[in-house]
Enzyme design. Structure first.
Site, PDB file in Angstrom:
ATOM      1  N   GLU A   1      -7.707   7.445  -5.247  1.00 20.63           N
ATOM      2  CA  GLU A   1      -7.162   6.105  -5.016  1.00 20.63           C
ATOM      3  C   GLU A   1      -7.942   5.026  -5.760  1.00 20.63           C
ATOM      4  O   GLU A   1      -7.359   4.095  -6.308  1.00 20.63           O
ATOM      5  CB  GLU A   1      -7.182   5.815  -3.503  1.00 20.63           C
ATOM      6  CG  GLU A   1      -6.807   4.384  -3.170  1.00 20.63           C
ATOM      7  CD  GLU A   1      -6.857   4.082  -1.671  1.00 20.63           C
ATOM      8  OE1 GLU A   1      -7.190   4.985  -0.882  1.00 20.63           O
ATOM      9  OE2 GLU A   1      -6.548   2.938  -1.307  1.00 20.63           O
TER      10      GLU A   1
ATOM     11  N   HIS B   1     -14.910  -2.720  -4.707  1.00 23.34           N
ATOM     12  CA  HIS B   1     -13.616  -3.295  -4.322  1.00 23.34           C
ATOM     13  C   HIS B   1     -13.123  -4.387  -5.258  1.00 23.34           C
ATOM     14  O   HIS B   1     -12.716  -5.462  -4.829  1.00 23.34           O
ATOM     15  CB  HIS B   1     -13.680  -3.817  -2.891  1.00 23.34           C
ATOM     16  CG  HIS B   1     -12.525  -3.293  -2.068  1.00 23.34           C
ATOM     17  ND1 HIS B   1     -11.219  -3.416  -2.470  1.00 23.34           N
ATOM     18  CD2 HIS B   1     -12.491  -2.628  -0.883  1.00 23.34           C
ATOM     19  CE1 HIS B   1     -10.443  -2.837  -1.576  1.00 23.34           C
ATOM     20  NE2 HIS B   1     -11.172  -2.342  -0.608  1.00 23.34           N
TER      21      HIS B   1
ATOM     22  N   ASP C   1     -15.050   1.759   1.830  1.00 25.73           N
ATOM     23  CA  ASP C   1     -13.779   2.471   1.721  1.00 25.73           C
ATOM     24  C   ASP C   1     -13.657   3.267   0.430  1.00 25.73           C
ATOM     25  O   ASP C   1     -12.940   2.844  -0.476  1.00 25.73           O
ATOM     26  CB  ASP C   1     -12.637   1.449   1.808  1.00 25.73           C
ATOM     27  CG  ASP C   1     -11.295   2.111   2.052  1.00 25.73           C
ATOM     28  OD1 ASP C   1     -11.243   3.349   2.119  1.00 25.73           O
ATOM     29  OD2 ASP C   1     -10.292   1.386   2.184  1.00 25.73           O
TER      30      ASP C   1
ATOM     31  N   ARG D   1     -11.097   8.557  14.065  1.00 27.48           N
ATOM     32  CA  ARG D   1     -11.667   7.947  12.858  1.00 27.48           C
ATOM     33  C   ARG D   1     -12.481   6.693  13.157  1.00 27.48           C
ATOM     34  O   ARG D   1     -12.093   5.877  14.003  1.00 27.48           O
ATOM     35  CB  ARG D   1     -10.565   7.629  11.854  1.00 27.48           C
ATOM     36  CG  ARG D   1      -9.889   8.892  11.340  1.00 27.48           C
ATOM     37  CD  ARG D   1      -8.759   8.544  10.409  1.00 27.48           C
ATOM     38  NE  ARG D   1      -9.171   8.390   9.032  1.00 27.48           N
ATOM     39  CZ  ARG D   1      -8.815   7.373   8.272  1.00 27.48           C
ATOM     40  NH1 ARG D   1      -8.072   6.391   8.743  1.00 27.48           N
ATOM     41  NH2 ARG D   1      -9.188   7.327   7.011  1.00 27.48           N
TER      42      ARG D   1
ATOM     43  N   TRP E   1      -9.940  -8.618   2.293  1.00 30.74           N
ATOM     44  CA  TRP E   1      -9.001  -7.977   1.372  1.00 30.74           C
ATOM     45  C   TRP E   1      -9.187  -8.491  -0.058  1.00 30.74           C
ATOM     46  O   TRP E   1      -8.607  -7.965  -0.994  1.00 30.74           O
ATOM     47  CB  TRP E   1      -7.557  -8.205   1.838  1.00 30.74           C
ATOM     48  CG  TRP E   1      -7.185  -7.308   2.975  1.00 30.74           C
ATOM     49  CD1 TRP E   1      -7.928  -6.265   3.453  1.00 30.74           C
ATOM     50  CD2 TRP E   1      -6.000  -7.346   3.774  1.00 30.74           C
ATOM     51  NE1 TRP E   1      -7.273  -5.662   4.507  1.00 30.74           N
ATOM     52  CE2 TRP E   1      -6.085  -6.304   4.731  1.00 30.74           C
ATOM     53  CE3 TRP E   1      -4.865  -8.164   3.797  1.00 30.74           C
ATOM     54  CZ2 TRP E   1      -5.091  -6.047   5.679  1.00 30.74           C
ATOM     55  CZ3 TRP E   1      -3.871  -7.917   4.731  1.00 30.74           C
ATOM     56  CH2 TRP E   1      -3.983  -6.870   5.667  1.00 30.74           C
TER      57      TRP E   1
ATOM     58  N   GLU F   1      -6.534  -1.455  10.658  1.00 34.64           N
ATOM     59  CA  GLU F   1      -5.481  -1.858   9.718  1.00 34.64           C
ATOM     60  C   GLU F   1      -4.107  -1.880  10.386  1.00 34.64           C
ATOM     61  O   GLU F   1      -3.130  -1.368   9.845  1.00 34.64           O
ATOM     62  CB  GLU F   1      -5.479  -0.932   8.491  1.00 34.64           C
ATOM     63  CG  GLU F   1      -6.782  -1.000   7.708  1.00 34.64           C
ATOM     64  CD  GLU F   1      -6.781  -0.185   6.430  1.00 34.64           C
ATOM     65  OE1 GLU F   1      -6.097   0.855   6.374  1.00 34.64           O
ATOM     66  OE2 GLU F   1      -7.482  -0.596   5.485  1.00 34.64           O
TER      67      GLU F   1
HETATM   68  C1  BDP Z   1      -7.634   2.920   2.515  1.00 37.14           C
HETATM   69  C2  BDP Z   1      -6.281   3.184   1.943  1.00 37.14           C
HETATM   70  C3  BDP Z   1      -5.205   3.171   2.990  1.00 37.14           C
HETATM   71  C4  BDP Z   1      -5.593   4.085   4.130  1.00 37.14           C
HETATM   72  C5  BDP Z   1      -6.949   3.691   4.660  1.00 37.14           C
HETATM   73  C6  BDP Z   1      -7.441   4.634   5.726  1.00 37.14           C
HETATM   74  O1  BDP Z   1      -6.004   2.192   0.976  1.00 37.14           O
HETATM   75  O2  BDP Z   1      -4.009   3.581   2.383  1.00 37.14           O
HETATM   76  O3  BDP Z   1      -4.644   4.042   5.139  1.00 37.14           O
HETATM   77  O4  BDP Z   1      -7.888   3.735   3.622  1.00 37.14           O
HETATM   78  O5  BDP Z   1      -8.294   5.446   5.401  1.00 37.14           O
HETATM   79  O6  BDP Z   1      -8.574   3.240   1.529  1.00 37.14           O
HETATM   80  O7  BDP Z   1      -6.997   4.579   6.862  1.00 37.14           O
END
Ligand code: BDP
Length: 721
Positions: free
Chosen positions: A414, A542, A386, A345, A564, A312
């Site tokens: 979240e 999602h 996610d 990660r 996205w 990201e």
């Molecule tokens: C996503 C979140 C984002 C995080 C990302 C992560 O929306 O804010 O930075 O994961 O885990 O779910 O790096």
């Protein structure tokens, strides 16, 4: 108006029972599960016989002193008796605490401390010089503190204390919170106010809350905290900020909580004056080695670095044509002489890679299995996408036998309604922990991978993305405290049941009144399934609003990167819905061991909760209920709303059993949850109906508003973004 008792005698009785009832004080949630409110008189009297005095050895250190104070505080609150502290035994009822090094009484007892390890403890009913006592013994002081909290929990939940014989040790070595907190005090995906780290005033001002934070974590066995966001800021590694971190580490140390930081991969450029962050460049390596030495000079027990790289938009080794292993190993080499670890990660997916996002982490990391240094753990989210309301387990858990894998869970909600939806997460986490990877035959659960028992990892870890903030109640809502606690309890013992964790939390946090405990535990246990129903039933995922992830937006199809867009995940059209991840589709299924994959191979035999995750099926696909898929979707969305309505009714009926302040806030939040559950249902069904062109089944209310209305909603200031 309530009727008055008729006879003077009855009136007197009513008056007496009113006066005798414990005052129900207003509570704001700050005390968490450590409230220590008076227990019923009969139980308190019984406990006082066994626990009236705390005895420590002459050499007791700071952590044992904290344990002694905690026990004293507990006895005073729960049993309404100021306990005598002493270094000597005097009569029955002593709680003797310590390690063999500092307590002659404990050294003289034959206790199975070899089974307790470095952090565990033994709690036993014993006789010392003929006097009845309880010992809390450990090899290290921190075990004594954990044991003290255990004994207090027994009292708080009204368990017997007469024949104690307990040996406990944690199942996982590093039990960590991950704060996604920024240095400006905003919290990414935080719904409980600002960051509790007041960086600007540190190191000179130590907010008393830091100590309370450490105490709360110690009470559930959490032994480390990553203070900063994974989307990292190199400034956190500058000398001024390291001093601030050191001040926090000093507060946390006696509670057994070590600090960790996120490391921004490009820090050598941003704060180091180098023109590269290439992990194979000797200047870069030297810079990180020096940085590590600088950190350890200030914080001798610093835990290590957590790193989000090439994910990201974050910088990483691939910017220089290097691998994740090259990057992780460089940092690991810098930390190794000091005993630190790197948690690297695996949450990676690329804008350029057109393949199924669910497959990308596996494709990236499996070829690197065995290439990481001993002090690297690869940190993997529970599922391959996610933190969705429901995901199958991440296939990496079955495929990295030579690399310690840490499990990353998200405590902050979240994707589960932020702070206002009551969703108890332990059942969801348990699904992952109990999932069988078949990595080494049947029974190779994710829990056994993560606790190291399957592959004999040199390090083990579990991380929970924190839901803590500056709100008075810490977590944004009273019930979200349960998720913080449940994370800690499962990190200590991944085999605990969500039900047992919920029950002890309810008793400690609210009340031991059975009329309260049973319905509230039930409510909690059903709450995750309710949220899945009203948000993303049947394996959908999602569908959340862009960016902030607040509310439904399954229609979004115009964002830059394909993955996205919600339409990328559900693929709904006139014919059907779902993501084909079998051979005929992305074949993500092939990333699981054949025995695990078999369960998901055919739509007819796939558990329905994962159907649309793995399969694309037609709208008239026949479900186990006999309904078509479309009807089942309507049914589940509707059922989700009904479950929330039922939770609201249950809660409304409990108003006399707890304090009015907390009851009212939970009631108000449940009303929000019901409103938003209905919004989720109506918006998603309006959209899927428009796409499928099918009529709304009989007996179900059609959406309250038009699809255009739901599409028109916007939330520029939704929190946490
Ligand atoms: C996503 C979140 C984002 C995080 C990302 C992560 O929306 O804010 O930075 O994961 O885990 O779910 O790096």
């Amino acid at each position: 108006m309530p009727s008055l008792p008729r006879s003077p005698f009855a009136f007197l009785l009513a008056l007496l029972s009113f006066l005798a009832a414990p005052p129900v004080a207003a509570e704001d949630g700050y005390d968490l599960w450590l409230r220590y409110k008076p227990l019923p008189a009969a139980e308190a009297r019984g406990y006082l016989k066994a626990a009236r005095r705390v005895v420590t050895g002459p050499q007791a250190g700071e952590t044992i002193a904290i344990a002694r104070e905690e026990l004293a505080r507990g006895i005073e609150g729960l049993l309404r008796r100021a306990p005598a502290g002493s270094t000597r035994l005097a009569g029955d009822g002593a709680i003797v605490i310590g390690t063999p090094k500092d307590s002659p009484e404990i050294a003289a007892l034959d206790l199975p401390l070899d089974r307790a390890g470095a952090e565990g403890y033994v709690i036993r009913s014993v006789r010392i010089d003929g006097r009845r006592a309880i010992v809390i013994a450990a090899n290290e002081e921190i075990g004594v503190l954990y044991g003290a909290f255990h004994l207090l929990r027994l009292m708080q939940t009204l368990q017997p204390l007469d024949a104690l014989d307990i040996v406990e040790r944690p199942g996982i070595e590093r039990r960590l919170l991950n704060h996604w907190d920024n240095l400006d005090r905003t919290v990414e995906r935080g719904y409980a106010g600002q960051s509790i780290w007041d960086w600007h005033k540190l190191p000179d001002y130590i907010d008393p809350r830091y100590r309370d934070y450490a105490r709360a974590n110690a009470s559930i066995g959490i032994n480390g905290t990553v203070l900063t966001n994974v989307n990292a800021d190199a400034v956190a590694l500058t000398p001024a900020y390291l001093e601030k971190t050191a001040a926090l580490a000093d507060v946390f140390r006696p509670y057994g909580v070590r600090v960790y930081l996120t490391a921004r991969f490009s820090a050598p450029i941003e704060i180091g004056g180098l023109d590269t962050a290439d992990p194979l460049d000797p200047r870069v390596r030297a810079w990180w080695r020096d940085k590590a030495s600088e950190i350890y000079a200030l914080i001798p027990d610093f835990g290590g670095f957590l790193v989000k790289a090439n994910s990201e938009g974050q910088p990483g080794p691939q910017d220089y044509g290097r691998t994740h292993a090259d990057g992780a190993n460089m940092l690991a080499e810098a930390l190794a002489p000091h005993g630190g670890v790197v948690m690297w990660r695996a949450f990676v997916y690329s804008a350029e890679n057109p393949d199924d996002r669910a497959k990308q982490a596996y494709d990236e990391f499996v070829p690197l299995d065995g290439a990481f240094r001993d002090n690297v753990l690869v940190q993997v989210k529970n599922g391959p996408i996610d933190f969705q309301p429901r995901e199958p387990f991440h296939p990496l858990f079955g495929a990295m036998s030579n690399t310690p894998l840490a499990l990353e869970l998200q405590i902050t909600k979240e994707y589960l309604g932020f702070a206002t939806h009551l969703v108890y997460l332990a059942p969801m986490w348990k699904e992952t922990l109990d999932a069988d990877t078949y990595a080494a035959g049947a029974g190779s659960t994710v829990a056994k991978v993560v606790d190291g028992s399957l592959h004999d990892y040199p390090h083990t870890a579990i991380a929970g993305v924190s839901n803590i903030g500056s709100d008075r109640n810490w977590t944004g809502s009273h019930f979200d405290q349960a998720n913080w606690r449940a994370f800690g309890r499962l990190a200590w013992n991944p085999l605990l049941s969500p039900e047992a964790i919920a029950e002890e939390w309810v008793r400690m946090t609210f009340s031991n009144d059975e009329r309260f405990v049973a319905p509230v535990v039930d409510m909690m246990l059903g709450s995750h399934e309710a949220a899945v129903d009203y948000m993303t039933p049947l394996g959908l995922h999602h569908l959340m609003g862009t960016g902030h992830h607040y509310g439904p937006a399954p229609w979004v199809d115009d964002l830059d990167r394909p993955e996205w867009n919600p339409v990328y995940y559900h693929r709904a059209d006139r014919e059907g819905v779902g993501f084909d991840r079998t051979e005929t589709g992305s074949n993500a299924l092939a990333q699981y061991a054949p025995e695990a994959a078999a369960a998901f191979a055919a739509p007819e035999t796939t558990p329905e909760e994962y159907l649309l995750w793995f399969h694309r099926v037609s709208w008239d696909f026949e479900m186990k209920s006999g309904r078509t898929l479309w009807e089942e979707l309507v049914h589940r969305y509707t059922r989700g709303v009904e479950k929330v309505a039922a939770m609201r009714r249950t809660w409304a009926g409990l108003d006399e059993l707890i304090d009015a302040e907390r009851h009212a806030q939970v009631a108000a939040f449940l009303a929000i949850q019901e409103k938003e559950a209905k919004w989720w249902r109506d918006a998603c069904l309006a959209y899927f109906q428009a796409v499928s062109g099918l009529p709304f089944p009989e007996g179900y209310d059609p959406p309250a508003r038009s699809l255009d209305y739901y599409k028109s909603l916007s939330f520029p200031y939704a929190p946490g973004h």
